[in-house]
Each structure stands twice: as structure tokens, then as C-alpha cells.
Design a protein around this motif. Structure first.
Motif, PDB file in Angstrom:
ATOM      1  N   UNK B 361       0.887  -1.230   0.027  1.00  0.00           N
ATOM      2  CA  UNK B 361      -0.010   0.121  -0.016  1.00  0.00           C
ATOM      3  C   UNK B 361       0.886   1.233   0.010  1.00  0.00           C
ATOM      4  N   UNK B 363       3.914   1.568  -1.348  1.00  0.00           N
ATOM      5  CA  UNK B 363       4.382   1.787  -2.724  1.00  0.00           C
ATOM      6  C   UNK B 363       3.224   2.353  -3.500  1.00  0.00           C
ATOM      7  N   UNK B 364       2.186   2.002  -3.347  1.00  0.00           N
ATOM      8  CA  UNK B 364       1.026   2.574  -4.391  1.00  0.00           C
ATOM      9  C   UNK B 364       1.370   4.167  -4.026  1.00  0.00           C
ATOM     10  N   UNK B 365       1.083   4.350  -2.867  1.00  0.00           N
ATOM     11  CA  UNK B 365       1.196   5.749  -2.424  1.00  0.00           C
ATOM     12  C   UNK B 365       2.454   6.595  -3.002  1.00  0.00           C
ATOM     13  N   UNK B 366       3.435   5.830  -2.719  1.00  0.00           N
ATOM     14  CA  UNK B 366       4.671   6.496  -3.443  1.00  0.00           C
ATOM     15  C   UNK B 366       4.664   6.810  -4.937  1.00  0.00           C
ATOM     16  N   UNK B 367       4.008   5.694  -5.686  1.00  0.00           N
ATOM     17  CA  UNK B 367       3.884   5.882  -7.001  1.00  0.00           C
ATOM     18  C   UNK B 367       2.987   7.129  -7.510  1.00  0.00           C
ATOM     19  N   UNK B 368       2.411   7.770  -6.614  1.00  0.00           N
ATOM     20  CA  UNK B 368       1.785   9.162  -6.841  1.00  0.00           C
ATOM     21  C   UNK B 368       2.423  10.107  -6.099  1.00  0.00           C
ATOM     22  N   UNK B 369       2.883   9.880  -5.053  1.00  0.00           N
ATOM     23  CA  UNK B 369       3.517  10.949  -4.332  1.00  0.00           C
ATOM     24  C   UNK B 369       5.030  10.549  -3.889  1.00  0.00           C
ATOM     25  N   UNK B 370       6.063  10.611  -5.001  1.00  0.00           N
ATOM     26  CA  UNK B 370       7.283   9.863  -4.920  1.00  0.00           C
ATOM     27  C   UNK B 370       8.066  10.562  -3.736  1.00  0.00           C
TER      28      UNK B 370
END
Ligand SMILES: [K+]
Ligand SMILES: [K+]
Lengths: 479, 479
Positions: B361, B363-370
Motif C-alpha cells: 500500500x 508503494x502505491x502511495x509512493x507511485x503517486x507522491x514519490x
């Protein structure tokens, strides 16, 4: 979220897709079949594309951000599948089945709902194969040129591998890279086409099989798939080109135009080669033990089927669903691996498996020597931590989707083996599974809700999971 | 590697194990059965233990290092299984089958090779159940007191959770913790014993079922398992105590002796509770739809079977192998989860699954907000990176062993479903699988090589994988 830019690029994609439908239109005219399905599809696709482009032309100059990039890729693929499904509906295919078949085409999955493939028109089957070739080209571009820019799932790793001019803005780079990859993809396709013609295939068969080999697609205009030709020579050619299509196209480019040893130096390609070798030997022995076939015949089936499933092509030269479970297990293992990064193959991908294994190995080392530092190496370079994170999250989410879709199929009445293999066969863009979705069977018996799940699987799997799944997070839509 | 200290501790373990065999000896005398199997086993175990202790007495004062710790745990469990198998051989069980049954006991797996359970002597079946209770105690100690010291697979996390005096040297701390856990384990066991007696069980049945419930073991002296009693009350009591045994014993201690809300505050316990709830509801609905049973009867089977498989106990109140595949899928999912850390349950464990999901989860967040930093939280604290690494490696190696053992079983002739479920049922210390290893079947038909693989699975799985696997690395043995 800048919806204008998304719709503008979708317009461009549809304007590119529309004219491609003139090719099956020509095929229809040649075989004396109705050209109207393709005429209508061409018109609708091109008009909608033009309208979007006109309406949002000013947006073209706006900013691309990561989120817009995700949305363009995800909805672009979906739009292609949607408009590409029009010709199917003229051939008596229901809208749901048409979308399934079209998504299976553009995602190069090759799972079919056609019960009697040969009853469909020659032109429709040509289009069906061609959508895979288009999808295959799209996937190479996506993997090598677009996803690294979006920072998705460890493909930053392969940024250095991509051919073309170095880092600047996104658009010129994509355009240059696209041209180069297009040339490599077309060249290798032409080579396969020529070899298949020499091997005795008709021009129609050679085209359709080249389309679906190069894309690791696996659609065949024949219900018996490649077994229809019963020719070791043709099987050999197709095996070779499936193997090539399952390797990194950026490396193919390098091998052709700069360093001849590029492929052999690559850790992923070496591991890919080893997997094919070991699985073929094991499967040959198992088939020899469990079937009346001799060693050479067992090898013939084994090498074709291992390469076909590992590269997620999904062709069959035999009904492997009739094998004993020990032979099936080898194929099942291949289903969970997939081809190389930057290829047209789907699946988890060899490089992710390789890095995961290296990662686990390094933890075992750490358990004994907690203070020693031993970085994970790939092609001689240390793998950065964030790439390992991305790979691990990819695999976790991949398995989660696999489990959920298996469970849904099973709850809606499919048997366990069929549910599990139908899920991985669509999520990994392989095509056939076992049992009711075996290589000589089809997906027509899957209940409607199951078909929707599998359509989603194909879409999610082909776009490397994150591209679609990230849109399910609230952060994606928040300003 | 300090072999002297390893052999010295093994000696101590055997000296502790030997006298426990006097209990089934007493049972044999009570039922008028031959006491010799236990007399011989007691003598051999105690004498070998005493000899080792005498020979290496001086080593007792030496240094414990991590490697010695791994070796002691791994070989200690193996030695218990080996000496514990002696009584079986007196009852006409072959050495391989005796080792299988004994390993299945001490690892609290509950997979059996007995074809007709009731033909074996009462005293042997008592011993068989008792080995699970001993193994269960061992596993709680291992998880809460020993492994954190060895830094294995993310259990550093739970160091703070362990009761007893704070950090100092290894030995006094283990001794203190052991006493406390022993008290908790015995107290809860006595409570279950009393409740089962009140519910109408004989003293023999109440003892054996308490032993195997508290250990998440699942051996029953009856071929029909808990179905033999056909009592909703007994099933309810056993369900409750399986659920307790599948939760963290360190939290049970805290709940009993300090903070009454310890369990309810724990993220893992909450998730464990949610899994049981959701799976029970789903399975109830599926059984109601697919069988002639009413909702209450479906619920009765569902809740028992969900808790039994999730906690890796493996009892059955119905032959779930006869369910439709949709019901089986729910149980299969449970097999891949397991109970809580610090319980007697096996499997991957709820906390690992929970942290993996949080990881994906994030990492999914990081994909949008690196650039945003959002640490993974567990019980309000950030999870350190090295714990995530350990968990991920655990899961990777776990799956690898699962796949390899499934493949070996399948290659040696088992059908796919049986191979896969036999592998996970032993690696996860569950007991029964599906098909030929279903709950009303047994492991007697597994070929010899398969039994060896499954013995290894039980051993590896019970010792949290790393403890055994680390010994396969060359670094382990290097000075
Ligand atoms: K495919
Ligand atoms: K068990």
C-alpha cells in the motif's frame, strides 16, 4: 488531474488506431467477405479520435505529470480494446465477448471466447491477430520508453538500457525511442514472416502467426493452434521467435546495432536461458516417462510448450491439459515467471524473480553475518533499494489480484484448477490455462462476472499492475 | 562452530524429554497395555541425554553465538522427533512412518500416516497427542524468547512484547520467560481440560484434545477427528481454544496479568479477528448455497473449519474434501495465512501478511507522491526497514520451498491438488490438505521420497524457515 491532456492523447491514439483497421478491410475485400465491419469501426474510431483531438487540441501543449501518464496508458489501452471490439460484434459476437476478445488481443493475452474459431470470417481472425501485434509494439514502448518515466515497478533499472537519445523532455525521447523500437520490431517480424513462408505456410497464416508470435500473443486462426500444421520445422521457427520476442527488445537493438554480445552479457537473459533449458530437460523426461512418446517427440512438445508458456505466448502443439499433473506442474511454474522485461511477454518477469531470489539469498547471508554488507548486484551494478521495494510491492499486489480473482471465479462456480489457471493465464497475459480453459478449450463457459474479472486481469497484468491499481488509491484523485 | 555447546544443550533437552515418556507409560499401565515401548524410549532418551551432558558438561559455560543458537534449535527439534519416534516402532510402524508421525507431533503439524488410527494402542495415541503439547510449548518459547535473540525473520519486532525481565544475558532471560509462558500455557490448558470434561468428554479424550488444541496440533485419537463427538458444545469449546492458541501468548500473559485490553489494542490480533469473521461469513454463505445444510449448520461447520485451518490446527468436523471448490478455496486461503506470531500456530502468520499489505500500500502511495514519506506503522510504531526485509525474505523463501516440494511430490506421481496442499499443509504445520491427503484421509499413500520431503517441510516450517535454511548456506559453516 488534467483531463484535457488525457482526452487529447486518447484522441491521437484513436486517430492512429482507426486507419489500421483498413488493413483487415482489405483482407475482407480479398476474401470476398463483408468490408462493412471494418469500415464502420474505422469510421467510428477515427471520427471519435478526431473529435477528441479537435476539442482538446490546445491541451497538447500542457504539462504531463505522472498521474496523467498513468491515466493515459491505462485508458489508452482500454479505449483501443473498446473500439477494436467493434468488428467482432458484426460477426455475431455479444458485446461482452467482443470486449473480452478485443482486450485479449490488445493485451496480447490470447485467451479466446470463440467456440468454433474457424467459423469466423478470415478478415476478423486477421484483425484479431493484428491487434496482438499492435499491442505488442505498444507494450515494448510502454516498458522501455514510458514506464521508466513514470517510475513504475522497478523499470527505472532499465532506463539506461533504452536506446535513443539521452534524457531530456518526455515527448521527444518517446518519439525517438519509438522509431528505433518500431524498426527492430518490424525487422524481426519480417524475418519470421519470410522464414514461415519458406517453411510452407500460406501468406495469410504466415502473417497471422508472425503477428501473434512477435507479440507473445498466441491467438491462432485455428482451433488446434500451431498443432494444425503438424510441422517440426514450423514449430522450430515459432519456438525461436517466441524466445526472441520474450527477451528484451532494447537488448535486441543493442545486439543488432552496437555490441553483438549485449544479450549474452545480460543477467536476466542468462537466467531466462537457464530456465528454458532446465524446464525443457525436466519436461522432456516427464513426458517420456508418462506418455508413450519417444525422447525426440517428448522434446519436441516440451521445448515448444515451455517456451510458449514461459514467454506467455500460449500457443499449443498438443493438448497439455491431457498430460499427467507432473508435466502440468512444469508449465504452471512457467506461468508464474513470464518473459524478460522490455519484451512483449507478460507475467511477473524473469528479472523480478531473479532479484527476489538474490534478495532472499542476501538475507540468509545477513542472518549469519549481521554486520556484513553485501549489495544485490544486477549486471555488475548494485540494485538501489527503491527498485527492490518496487519489485516486492509488484509481486505482493500481483499475487493479491491473482488470489482475489481466483476466489471470485471459484465462488461463481468454476472448479479450482480452472479458476486458478484462468486467473494467472489472464493476469500473466498467457492465454490458455488448464481444465475448462485448457489450450484446446476456450473461455466461453466462464460466467459473465468471471469474464469481467478476467478482462480486468488482462488489462491490469498487461499494464504492469501499478499503472491501473494506482488509480484505485484516493491519493491518485486528490488534488 | 562450537559443536560442544550444541551437543551439551541437546543432552539437556533429551534429559528433559525422557521423563515425559513416563506419562504415556502410566497410561499404558492404566489401560493394561504394554509399558515397554515407553520404558525403552525413556531409557534410551535419558541415557543418551545424560551421556551427552556428561561428555560436554564443561561446554555449558562456553559462549553462545547466533550460529550455535540456530543449530541448537534445529537439531534440538530433530532430536526430539527422532527419540520421540521410538514408541511408534513398537506398535508396528515402519521407521520412516514413525519419524513422520513423530515429526508431525513435535512440530504440531498433525499430518498422519496412520491408516486406522483406532487400531493403535491408547497409550501410543496419548503420547502422539502429548508430543504436540510439548512441541507447542517449545514453539512459544522459540518464538518469544529465543528467535528474537537470533534476529530471525522479523521477530525483533516482538522483543518488546515478551514478558519477563528486560534485556541482559541470554540464559537467565530465557529461563524467566520460559517460566512465565509455561504458566500461561498450562493455565489455559487446564481451563480447556475442565470445560471439555464438563461438556461430557472422558478424561482421556479431554486430555488428548486439550493437548492438540492448545498446540494448534490437530492430532485426534479418532479417525473422524472432532466429528467423532458430534457435539456443538464440544466444537464450540474447541473453536474458542483454537482461536486462543492461535493468538500471541505474550499478549495472553499481558491480558491476564497487566493490561486487560492488550489483545484488543494489538494490530495483529485485530486483523486475525477480522480474517476469522469475514472468512466465516463467506464460507457459511457458500456452504448454505452449495450443500443442503441450513444457515445454522453451515455456520457450525464454517466457523470450526475456518478457525481450525487458519490457526493451523487441522481438526475437522466434516470432510471438507467433499465440499465444492468454492468452499475449499476459502480454506486454501486460510492455509496460506496461518495464526499470529507468538502463538502455537504455524503458517506465514497474520502479522507478516498485514505488514506485507501495508508495504504494498505504501508503494502505491509512493507511485503517486514519490517524495512524500509515509512510514509503515504497526501498533503505533514505525516498522524498521530491516524487519520488512526479514519478512519479505521469509515469504520468498517460504514460497520457494512450497513450490519445490509441490513439484517434487507431483513429479513422483501425486496429483496436483494433493501435491500442493500436502506441501502447504506440512510447511504451514496444518496437517490435512485436500484429495488424497484430505481430513478423513491420511499421508500413508505418499511415496517414501515424498514423506522425506514432507518431514523436512514440517521441520523447516515449524522453525520459521530461516533457522533451518540458514544452515544450507556455506557462510554458516565457515569460520
Ligand atoms: K499470450
Ligand atoms: K496442525
Amino acid at each position: 488531474m488534467n483531463f484535457r491532456i488525457i482526452l487529447s492523447v486518447l484522441g491521437l491514439l484513436l486517430r492512429l488506431l482507426g486507419p489500421m483497421m483498413l488493413i483487415p478491410l482489405g483482407v475482407a475485400l480479398y476474401y470476398g467477405e463483408s468490408p462493412y465491419p471494418f469500415a464502420v469501426a474505422f469510421s467510428l474510431t477515427t471520427i471519435v479520435g478526431a473529435m477528441l483531438s479537435f476539442q482538446y487540441s490546445s491541451a497538447d501543449e500542457g504539462d504531463w505529470e505522472k498521474r496523467e501518464g498513468f491515466a493515459i496508458v491505462a485508458f489508452g489501452w482500454f479505449a483501443a480494446a473498446l473500439f477494436g471490439s467493434i468488428p467482432y460484434m458484426f460477426d455475431g459476437v455479444t458485446p461482452l465477448n467482443a470486449l473480452f476478445e478485443s482486450m485479449s488481443g490488445f493485451t496480447t493475452t490470447g485467451a479466446t471466447v470463440f467456440i468454433n474459431i474457424e467459423t469466423h470470417s478470415r478478415s476478423l481472425l486477421f484483425w484479431r491477430s493484428m491487434t496482438q501485434w499492435i499491442g505488442g509494439m505498444g507494450i515494448i514502448m510502454l516498458f522501455i520508453a514510458i514506464l521508466p518515466k513514470l517510475g513504475v515497478a522497478g523499470r527505472q533499472m532499465f532506463r539506461a538500457e533504452a536506446p535513443g537519445p539521452k534524457e531530456d523532455q518526455l515527448k521527444p525521447r518517446i518519439r525517438e525511442t519509438a522509431k528505433i523500437l518500431w524498426a527492430v520490431y518490424v525487422s524481426i517480424s519480417v524475418l519470421e514472416l519470410l522464414l514461415l513462408l519458406i517453411a510452407g505456410m500460406s501468406f495469410y497464416d504466415a502473417c497471422t502467426h508472425t503477428f501473434t508470435t512477435m507479440a507473445c500473443g498466441g491467438f491462432s486462426p485455428y482451433a488446434d493452434s500451431v498443432a494444425a500444421f503438424n510441422s517440426p520445422l514450423i514449430e522450430g521457427i515459432i519456438t525461436l521467435f517466441m524466445f526472441i520476442a520474450g527477451a528484451n527488445f532494447a537488448l535486441h537493438y543493442k545486439t543488432l546495432y552496437s555490441d553483438k554480445k549485449s544479450l549474452l552479457k545480460d543477467n536476466e537473459f542468462k537466467f531466462y536461458f537457464v530456465i528454458v533449458g532446465l524446464a525443457t530437460v525436466l519436461l522432456t523426461l516427464l513426458l517420456w516417462r508418462d506418455t508413450p512418446d519417444s525422447i525426440p517427440t517428448s522434446f519436441r512438445y516440451a521445448v515448444f510448450q515451455v517456451v510458449s508458456i514461459l514467454t506467455t505466448t500460449g500457443y499449443a502443439t498438443t493438448d497439455f491439459n491431457l498430460w499427467t499433473d507432473s508435466g502440468k506442474v512444469v508449465l504452471l511454474a512457467m506461468m508464474f515467471i513470464g518473459g524478460c522485461a522490455g519484451s512483449t511477454a507478460g507475467g511477473i518477469k524473469v528479472v523480478r524473480l531473479l532479484l527476489l531470489l538474490k534478495y532472499a539469498r542476501s538475507e540468509l547471508f545477513k542472518a549469519v553475518h549481521p554486520k556484513a554488507v553485501r549489495p544485490i548486484k544486477f549486471n555488475g551494478k548494485s540494485v538501489p533499494g527503491d527498485i527492490m521495494h518496487a519489485i516486492i510491492s509488484f509481486v505482493v499486489i500481483y499475487f493479491l489480484i491473482f488470489l482475489i480473482s481466483s476466489a471470485i471465479l471459484s465462488i461463481f462456480g468454476m472448479d479450482l484448477t480452472s479458476s486458478v489457471t484462468a486467473s494467472i493465464a489472464t493476469l500473466g497475459n498467457i492465454g490458455p490455462g488448464f481444465n475448462v480453459v485448457g489450450p484446446m478449450a476456450n473461455f466461453s463457459t466462464v460466467p459473465a462476472i468471471g469474464k469481467l474479472v478476467l478482462i480486468a486481469n488482462m488489462w491490469i497484468g498487461r499494464l504492469e499492475v501499478f499503472t491501473v491499481i494506482v488509480m484505485l488509491t484516493p491519493e491518485f484523485w486528490r488534488r
